[in-house]
Design a protein around this motif. Structure first.
Motif, PDB file in Angstrom:
ATOM      1  N   GLY A 196      30.615 -53.172   4.521  1.00 49.44           N
ATOM      2  CA  GLY A 196      29.845 -52.840   3.334  1.00 49.44           C
ATOM      3  C   GLY A 196      28.352 -52.896   3.598  1.00 49.44           C
ATOM      4  O   GLY A 196      27.903 -53.007   4.737  1.00 49.44           O
ATOM      5  N   GLY A 197      27.590 -52.830   2.511  1.00 54.46           N
ATOM      6  CA  GLY A 197      26.152 -52.705   2.625  1.00 54.46           C
ATOM      7  C   GLY A 197      25.340 -53.814   1.995  1.00 54.46           C
ATOM      8  O   GLY A 197      24.142 -53.636   1.756  1.00 54.46           O
ATOM      9  N   MET A 198      25.939 -54.974   1.721  1.00 58.80           N
ATOM     10  CA  MET A 198      25.172 -56.083   1.159  1.00 58.80           C
ATOM     11  C   MET A 198      24.448 -56.814   2.293  1.00 58.80           C
ATOM     12  O   MET A 198      25.065 -57.171   3.311  1.00 58.80           O
ATOM     13  N   PRO A 199      23.136 -57.055   2.153  1.00 54.17           N
ATOM     14  CA  PRO A 199      22.331 -57.564   3.272  1.00 54.17           C
ATOM     15  C   PRO A 199      22.861 -58.845   3.908  1.00 54.17           C
ATOM     16  O   PRO A 199      22.931 -58.944   5.137  1.00 54.17           O
ATOM     17  N   GLN A 200      23.245 -59.842   3.106  1.00 54.44           N
ATOM     18  CA  GLN A 200      23.669 -61.103   3.705  1.00 54.44           C
ATOM     19  C   GLN A 200      25.014 -60.961   4.409  1.00 54.44           C
ATOM     20  O   GLN A 200      25.300 -61.673   5.373  1.00 54.44           O
ATOM     21  N   VAL A 201      25.833 -60.020   3.947  1.00 50.06           N
ATOM     22  CA  VAL A 201      27.115 -59.752   4.613  1.00 50.06           C
ATOM     23  C   VAL A 201      26.858 -59.114   5.975  1.00 50.06           C
ATOM     24  O   VAL A 201      27.469 -59.511   6.986  1.00 50.06           O
ATOM     25  N   ILE A 202      25.958 -58.139   6.006  1.00 52.18           N
ATOM     26  CA  ILE A 202      25.609 -57.494   7.274  1.00 52.18           C
ATOM     27  C   ILE A 202      25.014 -58.518   8.239  1.00 52.18           C
ATOM     28  O   ILE A 202      25.325 -58.519   9.434  1.00 52.18           O
ATOM     29  N   ALA A 203      24.161 -59.398   7.708  1.00 51.59           N
ATOM     30  CA  ALA A 203      23.550 -60.428   8.559  1.00 51.59           C
ATOM     31  C   ALA A 203      24.619 -61.317   9.185  1.00 51.59           C
ATOM     32  O   ALA A 203      24.547 -61.654  10.376  1.00 51.59           O
ATOM     33  N   ARG A 204      25.623 -61.708   8.395  1.00 48.94           N
ATOM     34  CA  ARG A 204      26.716 -62.534   8.948  1.00 48.94           C
ATOM     35  C   ARG A 204      27.501 -61.762   9.999  1.00 48.94           C
ATOM     36  O   ARG A 204      27.886 -62.322  11.035  1.00 48.94           O
ATOM     37  N   TYR A 205      27.731 -60.471   9.732  1.00 47.82           N
ATOM     38  CA  TYR A 205      28.497 -59.663  10.675  1.00 47.82           C
ATOM     39  C   TYR A 205      27.739 -59.494  11.992  1.00 47.82           C
ATOM     40  O   TYR A 205      28.311 -59.619  13.076  1.00 47.82           O
ATOM     41  N   VAL A 206      26.430 -59.235  11.899  1.00 47.87           N
ATOM     42  CA  VAL A 206      25.617 -59.040  13.097  1.00 47.87           C
ATOM     43  C   VAL A 206      25.484 -60.348  13.872  1.00 47.87           C
ATOM     44  O   VAL A 206      25.622 -60.379  15.109  1.00 47.87           O
ATOM     45  N   THR A 207      25.246 -61.441  13.164  1.00 47.32           N
ATOM     46  CA  THR A 207      25.013 -62.733  13.816  1.00 47.32           C
ATOM     47  C   THR A 207      26.284 -63.279  14.457  1.00 47.32           C
ATOM     48  O   THR A 207      26.269 -63.745  15.604  1.00 47.32           O
ATOM     49  N   ASP A 208      27.398 -63.212  13.726  1.00 45.87           N
ATOM     50  CA  ASP A 208      28.648 -63.811  14.200  1.00 45.87           C
ATOM     51  C   ASP A 208      29.586 -62.825  14.882  1.00 45.87           C
ATOM     52  O   ASP A 208      30.589 -63.229  15.460  1.00 45.87           O
ATOM     53  N   ASN A 209      29.271 -61.505  14.771  1.00 48.73           N
ATOM     54  CA  ASN A 209      30.160 -60.471  15.304  1.00 48.73           C
ATOM     55  C   ASN A 209      31.587 -60.703  14.828  1.00 48.73           C
ATOM     56  O   ASN A 209      32.541 -60.663  15.597  1.00 48.73           O
TER      57      ASN A 209
END
Length: 455
Positions: A196-209
């Motif tokens: 999805g496109g929610m910023p904190q979700v993307i941040a978790r996905y990028v940081t934790d893969n």
């Protein structure tokens, strides 16, 4: 983590207006409004002051209630309270979560006229009755709707700007991507559908893969939305919650039109209209209305009671659909990503296209026609756009869009619609998990799903 947003450029353009209006950033909770406003103040002004009305002390609220008659005194007291030293004509004042103090929003009329500083407001649910009651909405206010990240912004966040630029240029040239890059773009688009496109979700996905880490962030946001419905839905809270909970089931149906009978036998749209408005104003849904007579000015021929109710963020929809479990494991997401688990692909794909069209500034309309006596008269068009048509000297025509989740499909509805409406119809689009193909006449274009945000 701060990511680049397309809305930032819109704010830069607003700044060039030299303070002739305030700017209201509207959007769902957790979509990044406050982060965007504060980053803009930090980078574009000598000084900025953020006033968060969700937790502002009573003394500050009282200034906006009782000191509006004297702007000079208002500034002296406000800046003294925050120990803030402004720079005239190079200071941004941010009214964060302005819905908690509607009087501050009304006051921007005087503040803009005063001319010393620039003003950004952020807010959710700014149009519901309790947040506009007894205030005059200033005409000196522009607005910007901040949506979840579109696919291009998602690629930027993942460090894939060269691919994003290539997708954009090939769309403009109507050329398919090379096979290797097409497959990469398809895989990343499927990741985007799940995250999805929610910023904190993307941040978790990028940081934790990790899809599971992203899922945890999405569940936190969904809990917040449920709390907001209970707290701010007032007398409509029960109906709002019922609609919100029913969205995945309704979208999993073939025609996807929201059936109120699933909520209560004999239910009528009028009884739920305020609830749909609340969800739309909170930016939790993207409503899509049936056009009864496809023509330029689609909003003039819409049937409000015939509504499809897409979720504003497809990643949240995926998690919402799995809400019967406490979490969704990493292997489940991976299996969905690679097609090893049967999921209602039509629901997810149509929702993500609605999300992309909304982010591109389009209002959402669809067309359907049925005849109980003849399947040959049945027409279902997922979306309609009004856009210039090259084969009509650039005059506006209706572009029908069909969304396909699989690689094998029929285009009978597109064929019937052109036969029915003739010269009203412009370019036809088929969005599918296949490379770009344009016919020689320019009447029909098959686009890969990852180009849907460029329409």
């Amino acid at each position: 983590m701060i990511y680049q947003r397309k809305a930032y450029q819109r704010l830069q353009e607003w700044k060039q207006s030299n303070g002739r209006a305030s700017m209201l950033i509207e959007g769902a909770r957790r979509v990044g409004k406050s982060v965007l406003a504060e980053e803009f103040g930090r980078r574009e002004y000598a000084k900025y002051l953020l006033i968060d009305f969700s937790q502002a002390p009573r003394e500050v609220i009282d200034l906006f209630l009782h000191q509006r008659h004297d702007v000079d005194s208002f500034f002296r007291y406000l800046f003294a309270f925050y120990a803030f030293e402004p720079v005239e004509r190079d200071t941004l004042i941010i009214f964060d979560e302005v819905q908690f103090c509607p009087q501050a929003r009304a006051f921007t009329k005087q503040l803009v006229a005063d001319g010393r500083y620039d003003y950004l407001e952020t807010g959710s649910l700014v149009s519901i009755q309790r947040n506009v009651k007894d205030i005059l909405i200033p005409s000196e206010e522009e607005s910007l709707e901040l949506n979840p990240f579109d696919f291009e912004e998602f690629l930027w966040a993942l460090g894939e700007r060269p691919l994003a630029d290539l997708i954009n240029s090939n769309y403009q040239d109507k050329q398919p991507l090379p096979d290797m890059l097409h497959r990469k773009a398809e895989r990343l688009f499927r990741e985007y559908m799940l995250v999805g496109g929610m910023p904190q979700v993307i941040a978790r996905y990028v940081t934790d893969n990790s899809f599971m880490a992203a899922d945890e962030a999405k569940r936190s946001i969904l809990r917040l939305y449920r709390q907001d419905i209970e707290k701010y839905g007032e007398i409509e809270a029960k109906n709002i919650a019922a609609i919100f909970d029913e969205i995945p089931a309704q979208l999993s149906r073939h025609e996807k039109r929201f059936r109120l009978a699933s909520l209560r036998k004999g239910a009528r749209y009028q009884a739920y209209q305020a609830s749909f408005f609340w969800l739309a104003d909170a930016r939790l849904i993207n409503p899509c209305f049936r056009s009864t007579d496809p023509n330029i000015g689609l909003g003039m021929n819409m049937e409000q009671s015939a509504v499809k109710c897409y979720m504003a963020d497809t990643g949240l929809l995926v998690t919402h659909a799995f809400s019967d479990s406490r979490s969704t494991k990493e292997n489940v997401y991976r299996d969905i990503l690679f097609g090893k688990i049967e999921l209602n692909e039509g629901m997810i794909v149509e929702n993500i296209v609605a999300q992309q069209l909304k982010a591109s500034g389009h209002k959402l309309f669809y067309f359907s026609q049925s005849d109980a006596n003849s399947s040959r008269m049945r027409v279902e068009i997922d979306f309609l756009l009004a856009e210039p048509y090259e084969n009509a000297a650039g005059r506006y025509r209706i572009s029908p869009i069909e969304v396909k989740s699989g690689k094998r499909y029929s285009t009978s509805s597109l064929d019937k619609m052109r036969a029915m409406y003739g010269k009203r119809i412009g370019t036809e689009y088929v969005l599918a998990p296949k490379p770009l193909v344009a016919d020689a006449q320019g009447n029909r274009i098959q686009l890969p799903l990852y180009m849907s945000g460029l329409l």
